[in-house]
Scaffold this active site. Sequence first.
Site, mmCIF file in Angstrom:
data_model
loop_
_atom_site.group_PDB
_atom_site.id
_atom_site.type_symbol
_atom_site.label_atom_id
_atom_site.label_comp_id
_atom_site.label_asym_id
_atom_site.label_seq_id
_atom_site.Cartn_x
_atom_site.Cartn_y
_atom_site.Cartn_z
ATOM 1 N N LYS A 1 0.904 -1.273 0.026
ATOM 2 C CA LYS A 1 0.064 -0.031 -0.125
ATOM 3 C C LYS A 1 0.736 1.214 -0.021
ATOM 4 C CE LYS A 1 -1.986 -1.019 3.925
ATOM 5 N NZ LYS A 1 -1.417 -2.459 4.065
ATOM 6 N N ARG B 1 -9.362 1.274 8.456
ATOM 7 C CA ARG B 1 -8.903 -0.394 8.786
ATOM 8 C C ARG B 1 -10.116 -0.898 9.582
ATOM 9 N NH1 ARG B 1 -3.324 0.564 8.875
ATOM 10 N NH2 ARG B 1 -2.169 -1.293 9.010
ATOM 11 N N ARG C 1 11.766 -6.303 4.201
ATOM 12 C CA ARG C 1 11.743 -4.879 4.242
ATOM 13 C C ARG C 1 12.653 -4.161 4.878
ATOM 14 N NH1 ARG C 1 5.900 -2.560 5.036
ATOM 15 N NH2 ARG C 1 6.039 -3.490 7.165
ATOM 16 N N ARG D 1 11.381 -2.446 10.432
ATOM 17 C CA ARG D 1 10.527 -1.875 11.772
ATOM 18 C C ARG D 1 10.254 -3.137 12.685
ATOM 19 N NH1 ARG D 1 5.300 -0.272 8.253
ATOM 20 N NH2 ARG D 1 4.550 -1.475 9.668
ATOM 21 N N ARG E 1 -0.889 -9.575 12.801
ATOM 22 C CA ARG E 1 -0.984 -8.301 12.021
ATOM 23 C C ARG E 1 -2.138 -8.916 10.874
ATOM 24 N NH1 ARG E 1 4.072 -5.515 10.567
ATOM 25 N NH2 ARG E 1 2.920 -4.165 9.289
HETATM 26 P P1 AP5 Z 1 4.764 -1.704 1.758
HETATM 27 O O1 AP5 Z 1 4.701 -0.870 0.526
HETATM 28 O O2 AP5 Z 1 5.702 -1.068 2.650
HETATM 29 O O3 AP5 Z 1 3.592 -2.350 2.285
HETATM 30 P P2 AP5 Z 1 2.372 -1.814 3.073
HETATM 31 O O4 AP5 Z 1 1.347 -2.420 2.658
HETATM 32 O O5 AP5 Z 1 2.565 -0.299 3.145
HETATM 33 O O6 AP5 Z 1 2.814 -2.375 4.430
HETATM 34 P P3 AP5 Z 1 2.810 -2.065 5.856
HETATM 35 O O7 AP5 Z 1 3.488 -3.053 6.845
HETATM 36 O O8 AP5 Z 1 3.211 -0.434 5.973
HETATM 37 O O9 AP5 Z 1 1.313 -1.954 6.275
HETATM 38 P P4 AP5 Z 1 0.413 -2.001 7.486
HETATM 39 O O10 AP5 Z 1 -0.812 -1.549 6.956
HETATM 40 O O11 AP5 Z 1 0.577 -3.252 8.251
HETATM 41 O O12 AP5 Z 1 1.241 -0.946 8.379
HETATM 42 P P5 AP5 Z 1 1.002 0.753 8.797
HETATM 43 O O13 AP5 Z 1 2.481 1.366 8.785
HETATM 44 O O14 AP5 Z 1 -0.120 1.081 7.953
HETATM 45 O O15 AP5 Z 1 5.565 -2.880 1.272
HETATM 46 C C1 AP5 Z 1 6.109 -4.074 1.774
HETATM 47 C C2 AP5 Z 1 7.523 -4.565 1.336
HETATM 48 O O16 AP5 Z 1 7.156 -5.095 0.001
HETATM 49 C C3 AP5 Z 1 8.665 -3.611 1.261
HETATM 50 O O17 AP5 Z 1 9.636 -4.203 1.507
HETATM 51 C C4 AP5 Z 1 8.293 -3.006 -0.408
HETATM 52 O O18 AP5 Z 1 9.618 -2.813 -0.884
HETATM 53 C C5 AP5 Z 1 8.073 -4.327 -0.640
HETATM 54 N N1 AP5 Z 1 7.288 -4.368 -1.961
HETATM 55 C C6 AP5 Z 1 6.229 -3.262 -2.245
HETATM 56 N N2 AP5 Z 1 5.490 -3.601 -3.404
HETATM 57 C C7 AP5 Z 1 6.122 -4.445 -3.979
HETATM 58 C C8 AP5 Z 1 6.328 -4.886 -5.319
HETATM 59 N N3 AP5 Z 1 5.115 -4.509 -6.184
HETATM 60 N N4 AP5 Z 1 7.101 -6.006 -5.739
HETATM 61 C C9 AP5 Z 1 7.957 -6.223 -4.798
HETATM 62 N N5 AP5 Z 1 8.258 -5.900 -3.657
HETATM 63 C C10 AP5 Z 1 7.196 -5.022 -3.197
HETATM 64 O O19 AP5 Z 1 0.427 0.242 10.340
HETATM 65 C C11 AP5 Z 1 1.354 -0.158 11.372
HETATM 66 C C12 AP5 Z 1 0.827 -0.398 12.504
HETATM 67 O O20 AP5 Z 1 0.048 1.011 13.316
HETATM 68 C C13 AP5 Z 1 -0.539 -1.218 12.679
HETATM 69 O O21 AP5 Z 1 -0.230 -2.588 12.803
HETATM 70 C C14 AP5 Z 1 -1.578 -0.525 13.756
HETATM 71 O O22 AP5 Z 1 -1.119 -1.072 14.925
HETATM 72 C C15 AP5 Z 1 -1.175 0.952 13.712
HETATM 73 N N6 AP5 Z 1 -2.093 1.630 12.528
HETATM 74 C C16 AP5 Z 1 -1.934 2.382 11.499
HETATM 75 N N7 AP5 Z 1 -3.181 2.747 10.940
HETATM 76 C C17 AP5 Z 1 -4.337 2.390 11.801
HETATM 77 C C18 AP5 Z 1 -5.412 2.553 11.956
HETATM 78 N N8 AP5 Z 1 -6.163 3.360 10.758
HETATM 79 N N9 AP5 Z 1 -6.150 2.038 12.843
HETATM 80 C C19 AP5 Z 1 -5.726 1.243 14.138
HETATM 81 N N10 AP5 Z 1 -4.306 0.984 13.868
HETATM 82 C C20 AP5 Z 1 -3.549 1.586 12.879
#
Ligand code: AP5
Length: 216
Positions: free
Chosen positions: A13, A88, A127, A160, A171
Amino acid sequence: MKIIMLGAPGAGKGTMASRLSERFGLPHISTGDIFRENIKNGTELGKKAKSYMDQGLLVPDELTCDLVTDRIGQDDCKKGFILDGFPRTINQAEALTDALGKKGQQIDYAVNVIVSDEKIVSRMSGRRVCPKCGASYHLVTLPPKAEGICDKCGTELTQRADDDAETVKKRLNIYHEQTEPLIAYYNNLGIIVEIPGDKNADEEVAKIAPLLVEKD
Ligand code: AP5
């Protein structure tokens, strides 16, 4: 144009959102990044969020919804935004619908990034992220040009805290229980655009970008 990103943790994402942000000149708002910034700065919000994030749990809606509605009310969001990581839960989606509805607005597109669960765990372990500018890399599939160094700002990359295998599994379970139902929610509104998260990110963004047209 107002876009939200859907998809499992690690689906890509953030990667897709940053490319769409560059392409459309819209702010990329990641709730995960906002929480991590608050943790880094030792704020009250950061302290509260950390206790949930480190366990792979969602941060409670009451800490999240107001934060996002305030952020999307800022001047740089007047032409739209790309929300990454919010909503979410159905509760968050309804809060967002209500907040925008009060201004006569709505989400235009929900971009759903699709990757199988099997790929997620290995992907997360590889990552690496830039603690300064937030750019995301993968040791194998999206490596930086110089090992361990951010292409964009030259900062040393880090891993991370919530990317260990056990926390990733937790997760993923929470994603299936609480976040996946949003696909049906936005499908009912007819605004879902699907994108594979396991193919070349630039090419896939180039394919979907023409579908994302300005709505009134
Ligand atoms: P990446 O682009 O980083 O993926 P992502 O979907 O953004 O992954 P996140 O881990 O950031 O998602 P998340 O939703 O768990 O975490 P968030 O920070 O929102 O890509 C992942 C990997 O794949 C990278 O290494 C990238 O290089 C590789 N990649 C990407 N695209 C590729 C491709 N096409 N081909 C090959 N490789 C590729 O949230 C973290 C925490 O915050 C949550 O667990 C929760 O505790 C809290 N939180 C955040 N938002 C909320 C909310 N709205 N409500 C409640 N808690 C929340």
